[in-house]
Design a protein around this motif. Sequence first.
Motif, PDB file in Angstrom:
ATOM      1  N   SER A  90       0.678  -0.912   0.009  1.00  7.89           N
ATOM      2  CA  SER A  90      -0.137  -0.106   0.238  1.00  7.89           C
ATOM      3  C   SER A  90       1.143   1.199   0.272  1.00  7.89           C
ATOM      4  O   SER A  90       1.811   1.348   0.826  1.00  7.89           O
ATOM      5  N   LYS A  91       0.748   2.165  -0.734  1.00 13.16           N
ATOM      6  CA  LYS A  91       1.035   3.567  -0.712  1.00 13.16           C
ATOM      7  C   LYS A  91       0.260   4.448  -0.671  1.00 13.16           C
ATOM      8  O   LYS A  91      -0.936   4.434  -1.124  1.00 13.16           O
ATOM      9  N   SER A  94       1.753   8.032   4.083  1.00 16.18           N
ATOM     10  CA  SER A  94       2.375   7.577   5.086  1.00 16.18           C
ATOM     11  C   SER A  94       3.195   6.793   4.605  1.00 16.18           C
ATOM     12  O   SER A  94       3.855   5.940   5.458  1.00 16.18           O
ATOM     13  N   TRP A  97       3.733   0.597   2.559  1.00 14.77           N
ATOM     14  CA  TRP A  97       3.762  -0.464   3.240  1.00 14.77           C
ATOM     15  C   TRP A  97       3.616  -1.621   2.818  1.00 14.77           C
ATOM     16  O   TRP A  97       3.118  -1.674   1.483  1.00 14.77           O
ATOM     17  N   GLN A 107       8.224  -1.587   5.915  1.00 15.15           N
ATOM     18  CA  GLN A 107       7.827   0.083   5.023  1.00 15.15           C
ATOM     19  C   GLN A 107       8.962   0.068   4.425  1.00 15.15           C
ATOM     20  O   GLN A 107      10.677  -0.168   4.592  1.00 15.15           O
ATOM     21  N   SER A 125      -1.778   2.173   3.711  1.00 18.08           N
ATOM     22  CA  SER A 125      -0.883   3.614   3.752  1.00 18.08           C
ATOM     23  C   SER A 125      -2.127   4.647   3.592  1.00 18.08           C
ATOM     24  O   SER A 125      -2.068   4.820   2.183  1.00 18.08           O
ATOM     25  N   VAL A 129      -0.834   4.513   9.024  1.00 15.90           N
ATOM     26  CA  VAL A 129      -0.612   2.718   9.052  1.00 15.90           C
ATOM     27  C   VAL A 129      -2.005   2.054   9.250  1.00 15.90           C
ATOM     28  O   VAL A 129      -2.381   2.005  10.306  1.00 15.90           O
ATOM     29  N   TYR A 141      -1.127   1.568  12.936  1.00 20.78           N
ATOM     30  CA  TYR A 141      -0.044   1.994  13.797  1.00 20.78           C
ATOM     31  C   TYR A 141       0.190   3.504  14.325  1.00 20.78           C
ATOM     32  O   TYR A 141      -0.123   4.765  14.011  1.00 20.78           O
ATOM     33  N   ASN A 161      -5.760   9.076   1.718  1.00 18.62           N
ATOM     34  CA  ASN A 161      -5.226  10.264   2.476  1.00 18.62           C
ATOM     35  C   ASN A 161      -5.939  11.596   3.488  1.00 18.62           C
ATOM     36  O   ASN A 161      -4.845  12.119   4.317  1.00 18.62           O
TER      37      ASN A 161
END
Length: 187
Positions: A90-91, A94, A97, A107, A125, A129, A141, A161
Motif C-alpha cells: 500500500s502507498k 504515510s 508499506w 516499510q 497506507s 497506517v 500504527y 490520505n
Amino acid sequence: KWIASGRNIVVGCNSSNAIFFRAGISAAKPTGEKWVCVAGALMQIDVDEDFVVGVNKQHGIYKASVVGGTPFRALVADWVPYSGKLTRISKGISGLWGVNKDDDIYQLNGQTWQKVSGKLVQIASGSAVWGVNKQDAIYRYSGKDTWEKISGALTNVDVSNRGNVWGVNKNQDIFRRTGNSWQHISG
C-alpha cells in the motif's frame, strides 16, 4: 479482484491478474470512459499521487508511473521491480508499506525494506497506517514499532490520505469509521 483509487485515476487487477486503469476520469466524468488493459500481471495493486505499486503471484514487488494531469491521467506499464517479496502493498502519504507471506510488516525506508513489529495479513497506507491480522483484528500504527488495537473485526481495511477509513468484514458487510466507532453501510 482488486481495485484502488487515487487522484483522477482508478487501477485494478482481475482474477486472471490482468492490470487495468480507468481512462478519461475527470470532474465532469468521475466514472471515466473505459477500462484500458496494460502490460503486466499483478494479484494486488494500489495507487497514490505519482505511481502505482503492486505484487504478482510470485510475491514480486513492482511500481509503474502515473502520467498526465488534470483532467486525464494514465498508467504507464513501465514496471520497475523493488527488492524483496510481499503479498500485499500500500502507498499513501504515510509511505510505502507491505506484508509478506509470513505476515511480517515492512516499510520502505529509502531503498531498504525495514521490518516493523507486529503481524498483519493486509495493510493500508494513507493519512495513517491501518491493517488487519489473521483473526480479523484491526490495528492502527502508533509509531515507534507500536500498534493500537481498534474495536471491530474486518478482513480488509483502507485509509485515504484524508483520513477516511473503510473496511469489509468476513460477511462482506461494509463499514466506515466515524469518530471511534464503525458505521454499517448498506450495499
